[in-house]
Design an enzyme around this catalytic site. Structure first.
Site, PDB file in Angstrom:
ATOM      1  N   GLU B  51       0.876  -1.085   0.075  1.00  0.00           N
ATOM      2  CA  GLU B  51      -0.046  -0.048   0.226  1.00  0.00           C
ATOM      3  C   GLU B  51       0.647   1.496  -0.053  1.00  0.00           C
ATOM      4  O   GLU B  51       0.649   2.029  -0.747  1.00  0.00           O
ATOM      5  CB  GLU B  51      -0.997  -0.018   1.260  1.00  0.00           C
ATOM      6  N   ASN B  55       1.354   3.946  -3.033  1.00  0.00           N
ATOM      7  CA  ASN B  55       0.836   5.318  -2.930  1.00  0.00           C
ATOM      8  C   ASN B  55       1.932   6.499  -3.355  1.00  0.00           C
ATOM      9  O   ASN B  55       1.873   7.387  -4.152  1.00  0.00           O
ATOM     10  CB  ASN B  55       0.706   5.712  -1.273  1.00  0.00           C
ATOM     11  N   ARG B 110      -9.343   4.165  -7.805  1.00  0.00           N
ATOM     12  CA  ARG B 110      -8.662   3.847  -6.299  1.00  0.00           C
ATOM     13  C   ARG B 110      -9.970   3.874  -5.176  1.00  0.00           C
ATOM     14  O   ARG B 110     -10.740   4.650  -5.517  1.00  0.00           O
ATOM     15  CB  ARG B 110      -7.740   5.087  -6.004  1.00  0.00           C
TER      16      ARG B 110
HETATM   17  N1  LIG Z   1       2.840   9.203  -1.069  1.00  0.00           N
HETATM   18  C1  LIG Z   1       1.767  10.033  -1.097  1.00  0.00           C
HETATM   19  N2  LIG Z   1       2.164  10.860  -1.790  1.00  0.00           N
HETATM   20  C2  LIG Z   1       1.141  12.025  -1.814  1.00  0.00           C
HETATM   21  N3  LIG Z   1      -0.101  11.740  -1.526  1.00  0.00           N
HETATM   22  C3  LIG Z   1      -0.482  10.679  -0.976  1.00  0.00           C
HETATM   23  C4  LIG Z   1       0.516   9.630  -0.723  1.00  0.00           C
HETATM   24  N4  LIG Z   1      -0.030   8.431  -0.125  1.00  0.00           N
HETATM   25  C5  LIG Z   1      -1.286   9.165   0.207  1.00  0.00           C
HETATM   26  N5  LIG Z   1      -1.505   9.943  -0.495  1.00  0.00           N
HETATM   27  C6  LIG Z   1      -2.834  10.713  -0.527  1.00  0.00           C
HETATM   28  O1  LIG Z   1      -3.784  10.222   0.437  1.00  0.00           O
HETATM   29  C7  LIG Z   1      -4.814   9.519  -0.244  1.00  0.00           C
HETATM   30  C8  LIG Z   1      -5.470   8.383   0.486  1.00  0.00           C
HETATM   31  O2  LIG Z   1      -4.399   7.336   0.531  1.00  0.00           O
HETATM   32  P1  LIG Z   1      -4.885   5.950   0.424  1.00  0.00           P
HETATM   33  O3  LIG Z   1      -3.947   4.848   0.318  1.00  0.00           O
HETATM   34  O4  LIG Z   1      -5.626   5.551   2.071  1.00  0.00           O
HETATM   35  O5  LIG Z   1      -6.000   5.797  -0.689  1.00  0.00           O
HETATM   36  P2  LIG Z   1      -6.003   5.703  -2.166  1.00  0.00           P
HETATM   37  O6  LIG Z   1      -4.289   5.323  -2.378  1.00  0.00           O
HETATM   38  O7  LIG Z   1      -6.337   6.804  -2.779  1.00  0.00           O
HETATM   39  O8  LIG Z   1      -6.659   4.561  -2.661  1.00  0.00           O
HETATM   40  P3  LIG Z   1      -6.431   2.884  -2.498  1.00  0.00           P
HETATM   41  O9  LIG Z   1      -5.213   2.755  -1.597  1.00  0.00           O
HETATM   42  O10 LIG Z   1      -7.418   2.095  -1.882  1.00  0.00           O
HETATM   43  O11 LIG Z   1      -6.077   2.611  -3.726  1.00  0.00           O
HETATM   44  C9  LIG Z   1      -4.401   9.618  -1.564  1.00  0.00           C
HETATM   45  O12 LIG Z   1      -5.659   9.595  -2.414  1.00  0.00           O
HETATM   46  C10 LIG Z   1      -3.550  10.562  -1.854  1.00  0.00           C
HETATM   47  O13 LIG Z   1      -4.004  11.728  -2.221  1.00  0.00           O
HETATM   48 MG   LIG Z   2      -3.282   3.895  -1.871  1.00  0.00          MG
END
Ligand SMILES: Nc1ncnc2c1ncn2[C@@H]1O[C@H](COP(=O)(O)OP(=O)(O)OP(=O)(O)O)[C@@H](O)[C@H]1O
Ligand SMILES: [Mg+2]
Lengths: 106, 153
Positions: B51, B55, B110
């Site tokens: 995860e 990200n 996502r």
């Molecule tokens: N490394 C990162 N750099 C910039 N923004 C991030 C990063 N990690 C997370 N985010 C932000 O946090 C939000 C939530 O992250 P999360 O992993 O919970 O959900 P997601 O990635 O959008 O969906 P999923 O993980 O279910 O595919 C993301 O949509 C993004 O905007």
């Molecule tokens: Mg994610």
């Protein structure tokens, strides 16, 4: 390279047997292949079979939800089958089992 | 959590391309072998790291590429800690980003569950981020001891 998904069609039911680890890297190609098959076959039921999926992260949940949306658009529905306890746990964590059915192997 | 002495550490950096989601999971598994984790602990950590790495690739470096830095440390008392760092766009509002189902890229299918999964599968998660500078996610999990007292394996 072997196929990451195999299809079976029976009446109005399309089953996609997913194969391999399901992450962001593999989800893109799976999505294309499944959606192509949905447009061709226009099934009433899409069954996603997880018996050959050893790993899945939240990208798999995104894939399931996306196919659910796609099937709803054409008046059909999605079912999940043969999930490992691990994958069932991911599905439970996402709360999607309230909208998406689960099938015992038929 | 009080830290004891680190007994082993792995540092690696990988280009932020999606094939390296799998690479990161394999490296993590290889490093964890020495600690002989349970199948469940290994699966928990593989999922959580997947995860965080995803990200960094998807959100941290949305258009330009970059590097992902992973540091995994095993401590004497079976505490395992892994840090996943990117020097990408950063997160503006961390509590909002960590809210289950919150996502900034719904059009990419996502689910907004990455942080919720990391929280569920680890004992502790810490996120630090600065917009324009990057994001660091630190995950901790205490591995169970397989040698029960009075028993030898
Ligand atoms: N490394 C990162 N750099 C910039 N923004 C991030 C990063 N990690 C997370 N985010 C932000 O946090 C939000 C939530 O992250 P999360 O992993 O919970 O959900 P997601 O990635 O959008 O969906 P999923 O993980 O279910 O595919 C993301 O949509 C993004 O905007
Ligand atoms: Mg994610």
């Amino acid at each position: 390279m072997h196929d990451s998904v195999r299809f079976e069609k029976e009446n109005n039911r399309l089953t996609a047997f997913l194969c391999g680890e399901l992450d962001h890297h593999t989800a893109g190609m799976l999505r294309l292949q499944i959606d192509h098959m949905i447009s061709l076959q226009r099934p009433k039921e899409l069954i996603l079979d997880f018996s050959a999926v050893p790993f899945m992260d939240s990208s798999g949940i995104g894939l399931i939800l996306g196919r659910h949306r796609k099937m709803t658009e054409i008046g059909g529905s999605v079912f999940l089958q043969q999930m490992s306890p691990r994958i069932a746990q991911m599905v439970a964590l996402s709360g999607i089992e309230k909208t998406i059915g689960q099938k015992e192997e038929s | 959590m009080a830290k004891t002495k680190p007994i082993n550490r792995m540092r690696c950096s990988l280009p932020a391309i999606s094939i390296n989601e799998q690479t990161a999971r394999l490296l993590l598994s290889a490093f964890l072998m020495q600690a002989d984790p349970t199948a469940e602990e290994l699966a928990d950590l593989k999922t959580a790291v997947s995860e965080a790495v995803t990200n960094a690739i998807v959100h941290g470096y949305p258009d330009s590429g970059g590097q992902i830095f992973i540091t995994a440390t095993l401590y004497e008392d079976r505490l395992f800690r892994v840090q996943i760092r990117d020097t990408g766009c950063g997160i503006e509002d961390i509590p909002l980003a960590m809210t289950p189902l919150y996502t900034t890229s719904p059009e990419e299918e996502r689910a907004g569950l990455g942080f919720a999964v990391m929280e569920a599968f680890c004992d502790r998660i810490r996120v630090s981020s600065r917009t324009g500078k990057g994001t660091t996610v630190t995950l901790e999990k205490r591995l169970t001891s397989k040698q029960e007292p009075g028993k030898t394996r």
